[in-house]
Design an enzyme around this catalytic site. Structure first.
Site, short mmCIF file in Angstrom:
data_model
loop_
_atom_site.label_atom_id
_atom_site.label_comp_id
_atom_site.label_asym_id
_atom_site.label_seq_id
_atom_site.Cartn_x
_atom_site.Cartn_y
_atom_site.Cartn_z
N ASP A 1 0.86 -1.24 0.13
CA ASP A 1 0.17 0.03 0.00
C ASP A 1 0.97 1.32 0.02
O ASP A 1 1.93 1.24 0.51
CB ASP A 1 -0.72 0.00 1.30
N GLU B 1 -0.20 4.93 1.02
CA GLU B 1 -0.65 5.85 2.06
C GLU B 1 -0.67 4.93 3.64
O GLU B 1 -1.32 3.90 3.72
CB GLU B 1 -2.01 6.63 1.89
#
Lengths: 202, 202
Positions: free
Chosen positions: B7, B9
């Site tokens: 991922d 963020e």
């Protein structure tokens, strides 16, 4: 959204096996996928020759680590990565390719790997997947990408034909003749021109 | 062969919408996928708020370009890319993510994109694919990769559950409680330790 699949050897780097042939002075290592489209036959032959001459993986890695990228390759890839997403898709092996990945700034690489025996000799090669280049393009299309594929040789034609847009880069004459439907480029500047249109860049 | 899906963020960068909320002083922009698991509801709400306050894409991009990576993020990613192949898999948008990609050295990013109207306001968002993170892991498994997935929040759980090995990084308490089967890490050094074992690094 676009994603671009690019071959490694012939597009960003010289052909590894040709360099190995030159440095080891073993003439028969010069054949590539350009000459022998059956990749398994080609690899079995190469590994047999290496064994006969006692050439280890380490020796080949030493030869590779002294090889340079093609002139302008890094600058072209830097430009491309600032504009869109790319994956290098190669029928080479991670053990061979990593020194080049370092020089290119570690783009994501899809490839295969090698097995070695207790003496450091390459005992076998492991294709991660049969027909890998074409299947990579298929998987990316299924992930709703518009795929552009760029390569130079027979083993790229599966991905180039499967892609939404295929482009030949420095292909040999026989490939150009056999696949007249694809645009032919010889310089990175020509690739940039075609890609700029595809990517709708100003 | 391994490939790692990470991922963006919360793993490499702070949460973009929280920063936008702070800089624009609009409190209601603070909600993230950590609070509202239904991504479409969340995004529709965010775009409505931006419109009400007259905040353009350009304004948000200015805020993002002033954001820093999380401390140690670049060094962790550099280490990872020298060892294995990675793809950043984000439910954010290419228009938001590119300044971070530049700072991270242009790793390959799978994400979505935005539509703007004539006034430069974000008029809609385009998911490239529904359930994209999980489907990315599925596609990579079909390409015969052993997939490791790393994320922090609800919208990562599809890919983390689908992967061969899932790891949580700085997750909120509710995610830890709901998914006790996955190892929890808080520092890059802990990720490096787990990954070194998976990747069989010395």
């Amino acid at each position: 959204m676009f994603i671009i699949c690019l071959d490694l050897e012939g597009v960003f780097t010289p052909e590894i096996w040709i360099e190995v042939s030159l440095k080891t002075k073993i003439e028969e290592l010069k054949i590539t996928t350009r000459d022998e489209p059956d990749y398994d036959k080609l690899m079995k032959k190469r590994l047999k020759i290496l064994k006969e001459h006692g050439i280890s993986l380490k020796k080949i890695q030493e030869i590779i680590s002294e090889m340079e990228l093609l002139p302008g390759a890094k600058e072209f890839l830097d430009w491309l990565r600032s504009k869109t997403q790319i994956i290098i898709v190669s029928d080479s092996f991670i053990e061979f390719a990593m020194p080049f990945m370092k020089k290119l700034g570690y783009p994501t690489l899809f490839c295969h790997d090698l097995e070695t025996d207790g003496n450091g000799m390459i005992s076998n090669y492991r294709l991660r997947l049969d027909d890998m280049k074409r299947k990579t393009v298929l998987a990316l299309k299924k992930l709703n990408y518009e795929v552009i594929a760029i390569g130079d040789s027979y083993n790229d034609m599966g991905m180039i034909k499967e892609a939404d847009h295929g482009i030949l880069f420095k292909p040999p004459e026989n490939v150009v003749k056999e696949f007249p439907q694809f645009p032919v480029t010889h310089e990175y500047s020509e690739l940039i021109e075609i890609l700029s249109n595809h990517l709708n860049l100003k």
